[in-house]
Design an enzyme around this catalytic site. Structure first.
Site, PDB file in Angstrom:
ATOM      1  CG  HIS A  38     -26.526  25.547  13.149  1.00  0.00           C
ATOM      2  ND1 HIS A  38     -27.243  27.079  13.432  1.00  0.00           N
ATOM      3  CD2 HIS A  38     -27.233  25.301  13.624  1.00  0.00           C
ATOM      4  CE1 HIS A  38     -27.719  26.987  14.460  1.00  0.00           C
ATOM      5  NE2 HIS A  38     -28.052  25.222  14.687  1.00  0.00           N
ATOM      6  CG  ASN A  85       4.199  -4.776   6.559  1.00  0.00           C
ATOM      7  OD1 ASN A  85       4.417  -4.821   5.250  1.00  0.00           O
ATOM      8  ND2 ASN A  85       3.574  -6.021   6.975  1.00  0.00           N
ATOM      9  N   GLY A  86       6.001  -1.193   7.733  1.00  0.00           N
ATOM     10  CA  GLY A  86       6.665   0.042   8.696  1.00  0.00           C
ATOM     11  C   GLY A  86       6.780   1.004   7.413  1.00  0.00           C
ATOM     12  CE  LYS A 123     -18.524   0.685   7.698  1.00  0.00           C
ATOM     13  NZ  LYS A 123     -18.788   0.485   8.806  1.00  0.00           N
ATOM     14  CD1 TRP A 177      -3.338   0.085   1.076  1.00  0.00           C
ATOM     15  CD2 TRP A 177      -2.081   2.316   2.270  1.00  0.00           C
ATOM     16  NE1 TRP A 177      -3.887   1.725   0.868  1.00  0.00           N
ATOM     17  CE2 TRP A 177      -3.316   3.138   2.553  1.00  0.00           C
ATOM     18  CE3 TRP A 177      -0.476   3.036   2.920  1.00  0.00           C
ATOM     19  CZ2 TRP A 177      -3.818   4.097   2.317  1.00  0.00           C
ATOM     20  CZ3 TRP A 177      -1.819   4.503   3.089  1.00  0.00           C
ATOM     21  CH2 TRP A 177      -2.735   4.502   2.908  1.00  0.00           C
ATOM     22  CE  LYS A 206     -11.303  -4.756   8.962  1.00  0.00           C
ATOM     23  NZ  LYS A 206     -12.610  -5.402   8.781  1.00  0.00           N
TER      24      LYS A 206
HETATM   25  C1  G6P Z   1      -9.672   1.599   8.249  1.00  0.00           C
HETATM   26  C2  G6P Z   1     -10.536   0.297   8.531  1.00  0.00           C
HETATM   27  C3  G6P Z   1     -11.775   1.072   8.928  1.00  0.00           C
HETATM   28  C4  G6P Z   1     -11.507   0.830  11.259  1.00  0.00           C
HETATM   29  C5  G6P Z   1     -10.501   2.719  10.808  1.00  0.00           C
HETATM   30  C6  G6P Z   1      -9.518   1.679  12.131  1.00  0.00           C
HETATM   31  O1  G6P Z   1      -9.442   2.712   8.010  1.00  0.00           O
HETATM   32  O2  G6P Z   1     -10.969   0.134   7.316  1.00  0.00           O
HETATM   33  O3  G6P Z   1     -12.936  -0.032   8.979  1.00  0.00           O
HETATM   34  O4  G6P Z   1     -12.844   1.766  11.490  1.00  0.00           O
HETATM   35  O5  G6P Z   1      -9.576   1.894  10.244  1.00  0.00           O
HETATM   36  O6  G6P Z   1      -9.681   0.301  12.511  1.00  0.00           O
HETATM   37  P1  G6P Z   1      -9.434  -0.011  14.176  1.00  0.00           P
HETATM   38  O7  G6P Z   1      -7.904  -0.911  13.505  1.00  0.00           O
HETATM   39  O8  G6P Z   1      -8.807   0.805  14.735  1.00  0.00           O
HETATM   40  O9  G6P Z   1     -10.345   0.290  14.824  1.00  0.00           O
END
Ligand code: G6P
Length: 594
Positions: free
Chosen positions: A490, A97-98, A471, A71, A589
């Site tokens: 407002h 990763n990181g 969502k 990513w 995610k």
């Molecule tokens: C990402 C995911 C969301 C999630 C958010 C926080 O943006 O797509 O679905 O709510 O991270 O993630 P966490 O693992 O800290 O709940």
């Protein structure tokens, strides 16, 4: 975000690695790649989906390999920037990763020493540093290289001609899967869950050397005995199980998730020791830290804790909290994070702890970094959530917050007894919402024709409006905003009209009349209204263009039934629009960068 896999065993590594990478697609990525040891080192990578990579890749032999889904952070998505990255000689391959924060300086130094860089990534300095220190012992070279590196990393390293993978981690998860004459590595358990549920979670600062039949872990230069854990999730839980999308499956799992999470919590309660931090809820003010959907769970929790425990509760976006100049007093922290790996939330937790505060983590992932930072962890028993848009983990988080509030409540015992009865009935109430799927899908078809929408609610249903809007935008790409109904006058009123539907969460509590007034004002401006309301509420039916019926529950639980209905609304709107529901563009995610 980025995903790591590794395999060493007796099978051909390539198909195993690609299978594992497919399981990590849910993390969100833009490019991917593999490296295997066969006639030296063979690398194949591109800015494509795993499926496309699998189709176009040559068939490599070799039983040792690593893979990655990237990513993009440092340098755009491209073949060159995709992992694995190599040293000059093309004999050492690394997936990472990181973020390496001092990579520019390292790159300058290495370039002056003759190293040639091909990509724009921070990662590429790692194989070059390892090459610099490699005198034959790969693990020693990795340790030497890591001494120079600042930032966060989970890495897997391989070298041509060596039947060994070397791993290391700091502030980024890495887990080893133990098989029978084969071993796996991944950033996330679902990657190899179909092969094994026996795992070793690598700790920060540890390195490991993994062969087909052996795992050696080093910490601070000394070999330590690895601690084996068993993953409770089954491989089936990470499959679609006949549903078209993970999101739909996960929405439908929610009655069971509520039961499992509550059962877990009541059992824990029976064995809780005196040092249990959850018993301190009600003593100090509460500070809840979270991001995204988890932040909305925290907002609902604020209402519930303030109502039932009569204690002030503040909710902060973790990312904003990290920029606060001062933390006042010593609040009890509750960090809510389904993945347990969100960089902003982890940083906020560390900040609270460094100021002498204590933190309870609410997370869905056993062994996650949040569980390591927290003083105490409460697990939501939602099972693996694969769809990027959180659904069942959100509802499970709400269950934990209800339970924490009710078990520390200062409300009169009759009210708590009646809430407890209702809490146990919630799986059935949620099932009733799911049974109305057809009606909701019909309204979603109507909604899917629009490009903008507002979600409104008041009181405990204000976070519901925020979550409903989140969502919808996540999965259907319809621009949606959640608003406290009273605030819409407002500003947002300027946008009302035939082209802007409004979704209103109406609950039969003390906000009811005010919500009816808001809906009348909105109708007078020609916006179509979809109302969530209790079954058989004639007044709402008369006012709204469409009604999503939800069963009657105590208003404190209305976020549960309302949010499940809004999850279905978002899902079916996205489906109508042909969106890639489980893997929305640009989203991940688990967001492991700030
Ligand atoms: C990402 C995911 C969301 C999630 C958010 C926080 O943006 O797509 O679905 O709510 O991270 O993630 P966490 O693992 O800290 O709940």
């Amino acid at each position: 975000m980025c995903g790591i896999v590794g395999y060493i065993g007796e099978r051909r590594a390539q198909p195993v690695l690609l299978g594992c990478l497919r399981k990590l697609e849910y993390r969100g990525y833009d490019s991917c790649g593999i490296a295997v040891t066969a006639d030296g080192l063979q690398v194949y990578k591109d800015a494509v989906r795993v499926e496309a990579l699998a189709k176009s890749a040559p068939q490599f032999g070799g039983t040792v390999g690593i893979g990655h889904t990237r990513w993009a952070t440092h340098g755009g998505p491209s073949k060159i920037n995709a992992h694995p990255h190599l040293d000059c000689a093309g004999r050492i391959a690394v997936v990472h990763n990181g973020v390496i924060t001092n990579f520019r300086e390292l790159r300058r130094k290495l370039a002056a020493e003759g190293h040639i860089f091909l990509s724009e990534t921070d990662t590429e300095v790692i194989p070059h540093l390892i090459e610099k220190y490699d005198t034959g012992d790969l693990e020693a070279a990795v340790v030497a290289a890591l001494r120079e590196i600042e930032g966060s990393y989970a890495i897997v390293v391989m070298k041509a001609g060596e039947a060994r993978l070397v791993v290391a981690r700091k502030d980024s998860p890495l887990v080893i899967g133990i098989g029978d004459r084969e071993n796996f590595i991944a950033s996330d358990v679902p990657a190899f869950l179909e092969h094994t549920g026996r795992v070793i979670y690598l700790e920060d600062g540890q390195t490991g050397s993994i062969t087909r039949s052996g795992i050696r872990i080093n910490s601070g230069g000394r070999e330590i005995a690895p601690k084996e854990d068993k993953v409770l999730w089954s491989a089936n839980e990470a499959q679609k199980g006949g549903y078209d999308h993970f999101m739909l499956k996960e929405i439908h799992e929610q009655p069971r998730v509520i039961r499992n999470t509550l059962a877990e919590f009541t059992q824990a309660e029976e064995t809780a020791s005196g040092s249990d931090l959850t018993r301190e809820i009600g003593v100090s003010p509460i500070l809840m830290l979270a991001c995204g959907t988890s932040y909305h769970a925290a907002l609902v929790g604020k209402y519930v804790l303030e109502d039932l425990v009569n204690i002030p509760a503040t909710v902060e976006f973790a990312s904003e909290f990290n920029h606060r100049k001062n933390i006042f007093g010593k609040p009890l922290g509750i960090a809510i994070t389904q993945s347990g790996e969100t960089a902003d939330t982890l940083k906020a937790m560390k900040r609270v702890r460094s100021q002498g505060g204590r933190v309870i983590a609410v997370t869905n992932v056993v062994g996650s970094t949040a569980s390591r930072i927290a003083n105490q962890t409460i697990y939501t028993r939602a099972g693996p959530e694969i769809s990027v848009a959180a659904t069942k983990t959100f509802i499970a988080q709400l269950m934990i917050l209800y339970w924490l509030a009710m078990s520390n409540s200062k409300a009169d015992s009759r009210r708590i007894a009646s809430l407890l009865l209702e809490l146990r009935q919630l799986p059935n109430r949620v099932q009733q919402v799911l049974d109305n799927e057809g009606i909701i899908a019909g309204h979603a078809k109507f909604l899917s024709r629009y490009e903008h929408a507002f979600f409104i609610g008041r009181g405990i249903n204000y976070p519901v409006a925020l979550e409903g809007a989140l969502k919808l935008k996540e999965v259907s790409y319809i621009h949606a905003e959640g608003y406290p109904a009273g605030e819409t006058k407002h500003g947002p009123f300027a946008l009302l009209g035939r082209e802007t539907p409004v979704i209103a969460a109406v609950s039969r509590d003390d906000t009811y009349e005010a919500m009816m007034t808001s809906m009348k004002e909105i109708k007078a401006r020609s916006s179509p209204v979809i109302a969530l309301s209790e079954d058989g509420d004639g007044a709402v039916e008369e006012l709204a263009d469409f009604v999503i019926p939800v069963p009657h529950v105590d208003c404190i639980f209305s976020p549960v039934v309302n949010c499940v209905a809004l999850q279905l609304l978002a899902y079916y709107a996205a489906r109508e629009r042909g969106c890639p529901i489980d893997f929305p563009r640009n989203l991940a995610k688990s967001v492991t960068v700030e």
